[in-house]
Design a protein around this motif. Structure first.
Motif, PDB file in Angstrom:
ATOM      1  N   PRO A 303       0.761  -1.336  -0.018  1.00  0.00           N
ATOM      2  CA  PRO A 303       0.129  -0.025  -0.079  1.00  0.00           C
ATOM      3  C   PRO A 303       0.783   1.185   0.080  1.00  0.00           C
ATOM      4  O   PRO A 303       2.096   1.165   0.704  1.00  0.00           O
ATOM      5  N   CYS A 304       0.431   2.258  -0.827  1.00  0.00           N
ATOM      6  CA  CYS A 304       1.146   3.473  -0.855  1.00  0.00           C
ATOM      7  C   CYS A 304       0.335   4.788  -0.989  1.00  0.00           C
ATOM      8  O   CYS A 304      -0.679   4.643  -1.040  1.00  0.00           O
ATOM      9  N   LYS A 305       0.816   5.796  -0.581  1.00  0.00           N
ATOM     10  CA  LYS A 305       0.187   7.114  -0.910  1.00  0.00           C
ATOM     11  C   LYS A 305       1.096   7.829  -2.165  1.00  0.00           C
ATOM     12  O   LYS A 305       2.395   8.091  -1.912  1.00  0.00           O
ATOM     13  N   VAL A 306       0.407   8.695  -2.704  1.00  0.00           N
ATOM     14  CA  VAL A 306       0.995   9.415  -4.161  1.00  0.00           C
ATOM     15  C   VAL A 306       1.514  10.601  -3.539  1.00  0.00           C
ATOM     16  O   VAL A 306       0.570  11.420  -3.033  1.00  0.00           O
ATOM     17  N   VAL A 307       2.649  10.927  -3.731  1.00  0.00           N
ATOM     18  CA  VAL A 307       3.270  12.441  -3.369  1.00  0.00           C
ATOM     19  C   VAL A 307       3.832  13.077  -4.506  1.00  0.00           C
ATOM     20  O   VAL A 307       4.015  14.341  -4.408  1.00  0.00           O
ATOM     21  N   TYR A 318       5.693   8.787 -11.150  1.00  0.00           N
ATOM     22  CA  TYR A 318       5.102   8.778  -9.870  1.00  0.00           C
ATOM     23  C   TYR A 318       6.246   8.694  -8.782  1.00  0.00           C
ATOM     24  O   TYR A 318       7.072   7.952  -8.831  1.00  0.00           O
ATOM     25  N   HIS A 319       5.903   9.544  -7.784  1.00  0.00           N
ATOM     26  CA  HIS A 319       6.633   9.503  -6.369  1.00  0.00           C
ATOM     27  C   HIS A 319       5.696   8.996  -5.421  1.00  0.00           C
ATOM     28  O   HIS A 319       4.636   9.538  -5.187  1.00  0.00           O
ATOM     29  N   VAL A 320       5.891   7.532  -4.843  1.00  0.00           N
ATOM     30  CA  VAL A 320       4.902   7.353  -3.536  1.00  0.00           C
ATOM     31  C   VAL A 320       5.673   6.999  -2.523  1.00  0.00           C
ATOM     32  O   VAL A 320       6.838   6.540  -2.523  1.00  0.00           O
ATOM     33  N   MET A 321       4.887   7.157  -1.339  1.00  0.00           N
ATOM     34  CA  MET A 321       5.529   6.491  -0.052  1.00  0.00           C
ATOM     35  C   MET A 321       4.747   5.315   0.356  1.00  0.00           C
ATOM     36  O   MET A 321       3.523   5.058   0.543  1.00  0.00           O
ATOM     37  N   HIS A 336      -4.441   5.773 -22.023  1.00  0.00           N
ATOM     38  CA  HIS A 336      -5.445   5.091 -21.596  1.00  0.00           C
ATOM     39  C   HIS A 336      -5.545   4.547 -20.191  1.00  0.00           C
ATOM     40  O   HIS A 336      -6.297   3.507 -20.061  1.00  0.00           O
ATOM     41  N   LYS A 337      -4.825   4.824 -19.313  1.00  0.00           N
ATOM     42  CA  LYS A 337      -4.659   4.534 -18.070  1.00  0.00           C
ATOM     43  C   LYS A 337      -5.084   5.180 -16.997  1.00  0.00           C
ATOM     44  O   LYS A 337      -5.253   6.461 -17.314  1.00  0.00           O
ATOM     45  N   ARG A 338      -5.565   4.781 -16.090  1.00  0.00           N
ATOM     46  CA  ARG A 338      -6.020   5.575 -14.808  1.00  0.00           C
ATOM     47  C   ARG A 338      -4.707   6.243 -14.207  1.00  0.00           C
ATOM     48  O   ARG A 338      -3.611   5.699 -13.917  1.00  0.00           O
ATOM     49  N   ILE A 339      -5.003   7.711 -14.109  1.00  0.00           N
ATOM     50  CA  ILE A 339      -3.987   8.501 -13.568  1.00  0.00           C
ATOM     51  C   ILE A 339      -4.121   8.727 -11.946  1.00  0.00           C
ATOM     52  O   ILE A 339      -5.344   9.365 -11.735  1.00  0.00           O
ATOM     53  N   TYR A 340      -3.069   8.614 -11.363  1.00  0.00           N
ATOM     54  CA  TYR A 340      -3.344   8.647  -9.829  1.00  0.00           C
ATOM     55  C   TYR A 340      -2.895  10.203  -9.690  1.00  0.00           C
ATOM     56  O   TYR A 340      -1.822  10.677 -10.000  1.00  0.00           O
ATOM     57  N   ARG A 341      -3.360  10.900  -8.521  1.00  0.00           N
ATOM     58  CA  ARG A 341      -3.070  12.108  -8.242  1.00  0.00           C
ATOM     59  C   ARG A 341      -2.531  12.395  -7.014  1.00  0.00           C
ATOM     60  O   ARG A 341      -2.629  11.256  -6.130  1.00  0.00           O
ATOM     61  N   VAL A 342      -1.868  13.286  -6.802  1.00  0.00           N
ATOM     62  CA  VAL A 342      -1.154  13.521  -5.398  1.00  0.00           C
ATOM     63  C   VAL A 342      -2.279  13.498  -4.224  1.00  0.00           C
ATOM     64  O   VAL A 342      -3.333  13.732  -4.296  1.00  0.00           O
ATOM     65  N   GLY A 343      -1.833  12.698  -3.437  1.00  0.00           N
ATOM     66  CA  GLY A 343      -2.670  12.401  -2.041  1.00  0.00           C
ATOM     67  C   GLY A 343      -3.523  11.157  -2.246  1.00  0.00           C
ATOM     68  O   GLY A 343      -3.993  10.699  -1.234  1.00  0.00           O
TER      69      GLY A 343
END
Length: 358
Positions: A303-307, A318-321, A336-343
């Motif tokens: 599990p991680c969180k996008v920073v 991406y940088h994730v913690m 065509h991929k799901r883009i994850y946003r900060v937070g």
């Protein structure tokens, strides 16, 4: 055109210098053992001060080893001066004669050998054709582009028909685009003539593109020798993994082992791996995960969180913690991929065969 190439062997080579500040001796090269096969292209790679240029200069004869022996083919060459060795060097600065035209620059070594004028002319014209400089033999070197000057330096080294060609960061003075095209030309010419080549650089991409084998050096010591694929996918230690490309390092402990496969506990999460090497249950170890080998997903190993989330065109960066560990992810072709946003929260997902344990 060229006579048969020869291999190079270094046996327990060390070079000792004195630190001018402390007055103490230090080993610029420390007990290096290398075997370079005939006809291969081998790169000495490492950061400044790692000993790669000193090693090259000892092969060339510009420096003498304090310990060990260097062989060219089966011949020991420690006692031979540079001009007596069956090698030629392409320098970082090209070292062209500004008052000579292209023909005379290339012919210089042949004239020193007092060859017949017709032989010199034929050899020079043949080598100029090889490096695609036909028709430019009358130009002065200051009338040439950087790439053309580099070709002249290469032709001058090749025309004396050495068994081994040595390169001391020959592309460092060129712009980025020209460096890419010239390294391709150098590799093509080396393969066409079949000469043994030893190339020094600190540029990882250059080493990967050119080499049959890469020799990674760090603080005078050879850290690893292997093909570009071996070095990249199976680094010997964290220094090699971090120096070649980018790498994430995940700290864990081996909690289960079944043959070559195993389970690691990373931040209290069980992570399966395909090859745990010689590690035993209870051992602390580090997982090397390349950024392009991981993706963000609704489910995965960690599990991680996008920073940080940055669109770079061909990939999403991406940088994730993951717990207390920063993990870098390069997700190619994100259109065509799901883009994850900060937070946002997600999981780091990767194939178990795409990690390497050190």
């Amino acid at each position: 055109m060229l006579k048969e190439s020869k291999g190079i062997r270094l046996e327990h080579i060390s070079k000792i210098y004195q630190d001018p500040k402390t007055g103490k001796d230090f080993k610029a090269v420390d007990d290096a053992n290398l075997v370079i096969e005939p006809g291969s292209f081998v790169t000495l790679l490492g950061p400044s001060g790692c000993g790669k240029t000193t090693t090259l200069r000892m092969i060339a004869g510009f420096e003498s080893p304090d310990e060990g022996e260097i062989y060219l083919g089966d011949q020991p060459i420690n006692e031979l001066t540079p001009n007596k060795r069956d090698t030629a060097m392409v320098f970082q600065s090209y070292a062209l004669f500004p008052h000579y035209n292209v023909f005379d620059n290339v012919a210089y070594g042949l004239k020193l050998r007092k060859l017949d004028k017709k032989v010199i002319h034929d050899k020079v014209m043949e080598i100029l054709d090889l490096v695609e400089l036909s028709g430019m033999e009358g130009r002065m070197t200051n009338q040439l582009s950087g790439g053309q000057q580099q070709r002249v330096a290469l032709a001058r080294a090749l025309v004396v028909e050495p068994s081994v060609l040595l390169f001391d960061e020959p592309l460092s003075n060129l712009d980025a685009k020209l460096r890419v095209s010239m390294r391709t030309e150098i590799r093509n010419i080396q393969q066409r003539v079949g000469i043994t080549a030893v190339y020094v650089t600190h540029d990882q991409s250059e080493a990967m593109a050119l080499s049959d084998q890469i020799i990674i050096m760090n603080k005078g010591v050879v850290s690893q020798i292997g093909t570009p694929q071996e070095i990249y996918y199976h680094p010997a230690d964290e220094f090699v993994a971090d120096f070649i490309g980018e790498a994430n390092f995940l700290r864990g402990r081996l909690v289960q082992k079944d043959g070559e496969k195993g389970v690691l506990s990373i931040d209290n999460h069980d992570v399966e791996v395909d090859d745990i090497g010689s590690f035993e249950v209870g051992s602390d170890c580090t997982v090397v995960l390349r950024p392009e080998a991981a993706v963000l997903a609704p489910e995965g190993q960690l599990p991680c969180k996008v920073v940080m989330s940055c669109f770079m065109g061909e990939y999403q960066n991406y940088h994730v913690m993951a717990g207390d560990t920063l993990v870098k992810i390069t997700d190619f072709n994100p259109k065509h991929k799901r883009i994850y946003r900060v937070g946002e929260e997600a999981f780091v997902r990767f194939d178990t065969c795409d990690v390497h344990i050190i």
